[in-house]
Scaffold this motif. Structure first.
Motif, short mmCIF file in Angstrom:
data_model
loop_
_atom_site.label_atom_id
_atom_site.label_comp_id
_atom_site.label_asym_id
_atom_site.label_seq_id
_atom_site.Cartn_x
_atom_site.Cartn_y
_atom_site.Cartn_z
N ALA A 296 -3.22 3.00 -7.35
CA ALA A 296 -3.56 3.23 -5.95
C ALA A 296 -3.78 4.70 -5.66
O ALA A 296 -3.27 5.57 -6.36
CB ALA A 296 -2.45 2.69 -5.05
N ALA A 297 -4.53 4.94 -4.60
CA ALA A 297 -4.61 6.26 -3.97
C ALA A 297 -3.85 6.08 -2.66
O ALA A 297 -3.73 4.95 -2.17
CB ALA A 297 -6.05 6.64 -3.71
N HIS A 298 -3.34 7.15 -2.11
CA HIS A 298 -2.67 6.99 -0.82
C HIS A 298 -2.68 8.28 -0.02
O HIS A 298 -2.90 9.36 -0.56
CB HIS A 298 -1.25 6.43 -0.98
N VAL B 218 -13.46 5.60 -1.60
CA VAL B 218 -11.99 5.62 -1.62
C VAL B 218 -11.47 6.86 -0.90
O VAL B 218 -10.53 6.79 -0.09
CB VAL B 218 -11.46 5.56 -3.07
N ILE B 219 -12.09 7.99 -1.16
CA ILE B 219 -11.63 9.24 -0.55
C ILE B 219 -11.85 9.21 0.96
O ILE B 219 -10.98 9.64 1.72
CB ILE B 219 -12.33 10.46 -1.19
N LEU B 220 -12.97 8.67 1.41
CA LEU B 220 -13.18 8.57 2.87
C LEU B 220 -12.14 7.68 3.53
O LEU B 220 -11.72 7.95 4.67
CB LEU B 220 -14.59 8.08 3.17
N HIS B 221 -11.70 6.63 2.84
CA HIS B 221 -10.63 5.78 3.37
C HIS B 221 -9.38 6.63 3.62
O HIS B 221 -8.75 6.54 4.69
CB HIS B 221 -10.33 4.65 2.38
N GLU B 222 -9.03 7.46 2.64
CA GLU B 222 -7.82 8.29 2.78
C GLU B 222 -8.01 9.37 3.84
O GLU B 222 -7.07 9.67 4.59
CB GLU B 222 -7.44 8.89 1.43
N VAL B 223 -9.19 9.96 3.93
CA VAL B 223 -9.46 10.96 4.98
C VAL B 223 -9.34 10.29 6.36
O VAL B 223 -8.81 10.90 7.30
CB VAL B 223 -10.84 11.61 4.79
N ALA B 224 -9.79 9.06 6.48
CA ALA B 224 -9.68 8.35 7.75
C ALA B 224 -8.22 8.21 8.18
O ALA B 224 -7.91 8.29 9.37
CB ALA B 224 -10.36 6.98 7.67
N HIS B 225 -7.32 8.02 7.22
CA HIS B 225 -5.88 7.97 7.56
C HIS B 225 -5.44 9.30 8.17
O HIS B 225 -4.62 9.33 9.09
CB HIS B 225 -5.03 7.66 6.33
N HIS B 226 -5.97 10.40 7.65
CA HIS B 226 -5.61 11.72 8.16
C HIS B 226 -6.11 11.91 9.59
O HIS B 226 -5.44 12.54 10.41
CB HIS B 226 -6.19 12.80 7.23
#
Length: 170
Positions: A92-94, A120-128
């Protein structure tokens, strides 16, 4: 449990992940064929190119660039810096927030290059950019759709909205 009370149940997390896996598969199949045009629910659609990364350092440069895009700065003017680090686990990435510092942890190329891709990276940036609870709730879904559209183009925003709806994501 948060300082404000119990965390809200992340009831649509699995649906969000399933929808995004479908979209990544679309991108993979288009890349395998060398043709960005796909048949998408009866409509011909051209997918934007998807960035792939060779290292955690290149992910950091990408994230810095995304957060500096004028459209992103205009939409999220108070965004704080975001750090990228390697993660040992390859499954996973998180995203995590430690005392106000946003951190994306991604497996490195030696353990799982599946995570070293733009979607995948945009998903994590969206969390930020979206601190709402639950983590994969409606506010997050709206944020990732908008961010993806600003960064990769309106076609991806459309694809995500349709596939999320197909999976029952609100």
């Amino acid at each position: 449990m948060t300082a404000a009370g119990p965390a809200k149940r992340d009831s649509q997390r699995a649906k969000v992940y399933a929808a995004e896996e479908f979209v990544r598969t679309m991108f993979d199949r288009a890349a395998e064929r060398g043709l960005p045009a796909v048949e998408f629910f009866g409509t011909q659609l051209t997918l934007p190119p998807e960035g792939r990364f060779g290292s955690v350092e290149s992910v950091q440069r990408y994230v810095d660039g995304v957060l500096e895009l004028p459209a992103v700065r205009q939409r999220w003017p108070e965004v704080l810096p975001l750090r990228v680090r390697a993660r040992k686990a390859a499954t996973a990435a998180h995203y995590e927030n430690r005392d106000g510092t946003g951190i994306i942890a991604v497996p490195d190329r030696d353990t799982a290059d599946w995570a070293l891709r733009e979607l995948v990276i945009l998903h994590e940036v969206a969390h930020h950019l979206c601190r709402a609870e639950p983590a994969h709730g409606p506010d997050f879904v709206a944020t990732i759709c908008e961010l993806s559209e600003l960064v990769m183009g309106p076609e991806l925003g459309h694809v995500l909205r349709v596939v999320y709806a197909k999976e029952g994501v609100r």
